[in-house]
Design an enzyme around this catalytic site. Sequence first.
Site: not given
Ligand code: COA
Length: 259
Positions: A65, A110, A113
Site C-alpha cells: 500500500a 498489498g 496480497e
Molecule cells: N509506499 C509508498 N512509497 C513507497 C513504497 C510504499 N509502499 N515503497 C517504496 N516507496 C517509494 C520510496 O518512498 C521511494 O520514494 P522516493 O524516491 O520518493 O523517496 C521509492 O519508492 C523507492 O523506494 P526506496 O525505499 O528508495 O527503495 P529501496 O531499494 O531502498 O528499498 C524497499 C526497497 C521495498 C525495501 C523499501 O522501499 C520498502 O521497505 N518499502 C515499503 C514496503 C512496505 O512496508 N510495504 C507495505 C506497506 S503496508
Amino acid sequence: MYKTLIYEKKENIGLLTINRPEKLNAISNELISELKKLLDEIEKDEDLRALILTGAGDKAFVAGADIKELVDRDARLGRRVSQERQEVFSRIENLPVPVIAAVNGYALGGGLELALACSIRICSEKAQFGAPEVKLGIIPGDGGTQRLPRLVGLGRAMELILTGDFIDAQEAYRIGLVNKVLPQEELMDKAMELAKKIASRPPLAVRFAKEAVNRSQEGDAASGFALESYLHALSCTTEDKKEGVSAFLEKRKGKFKGK
Ligand code: COA
C-alpha cells in the site's frame, strides 16, 4: 486511458502492468479506482482467455500500500479501505479467466496480497516477498491473513506475517508460494507461454475448473464437492466437450470454440 495501469491485449491474452515504478508500484487510492474501472472492462471481455499481471520497472511487482496514504488511515477509513481492496482482489481471484502473476521484484504487503489473489504465481530470481505491515503497527488488510495460510500453511504464514521479514525467490518456491523461479529476462516470455497454453484449452472447461478449485479454499467440503459435480455436469453439455472427446478418439488436435 489509465495513469497508474497499463493494459494491453496480445490476441486473447491480457497484460496488466501496475505502473508507478517511481514508487515501486505502491497501491494508491487512485490505482484502486482505476483497477475497478479496468476490471469492469475485463469482466465483460468475452474473448479474453488469460490475464498476466506484472509490475513496471525492474525493481518491483508491487511494494505494498502507498505508505503516504497510511498517515490519515484511522479505524473508520481502515475498515473501508480494507473492505474495498478485499473486494477488488476477490474480483481478480474470481475472474472467469486464469490470472498469472509474473512477479518481477518486490511483492510486499498489498503486493503479496495481490499476487495471492492470482491463480498462479511465477517469479524472477530477483523477486522478494514479505508482509511487512506489522512493522508499521498494522496488519494485512487486503486478504493476506486468509489467503497466505491457505497457500503455504499456517506456520509459514504466521512467521511471514508476525516477523515482517522478506523471503527471496528460492525460499518462496520452496514453500509453494510460487510455481517457478526464472531468470528476469525470461519471466514475461514464460508467463506468456503459460497463458497461451491455458488459452489453447477449452475455455468453458478452464473457467469451470478455476471456479471449482477456488471453492476448495472456502472450508465447506460438502458444498465444494457439490459445486464440482454440477460444474462437471455443465462441462459435459458443451460443444467443446464433444469436440475434445472426439478429437482424442480420432487422434487429431481439438478445435475449441468456448461453447
Ligand atoms: N509506499 C509508498 N512509497 C513507497 C513504497 C510504499 N509502499 N515503497 C517504496 N516507496 C517509494 C520510496 O518512498 C521511494 O520514494 P522516493 O524516491 O520518493 O523517496 C521509492 O519508492 C523507492 O523506494 P526506496 O525505499 O528508495 O527503495 P529501496 O531499494 O531502498 O528499498 C524497499 C526497497 C521495498 C525495501 C523499501 O522501499 C520498502 O521497505 N518499502 C515499503 C514496503 C512496505 O512496508 N510495504 C507495505 C506497506 S503496508
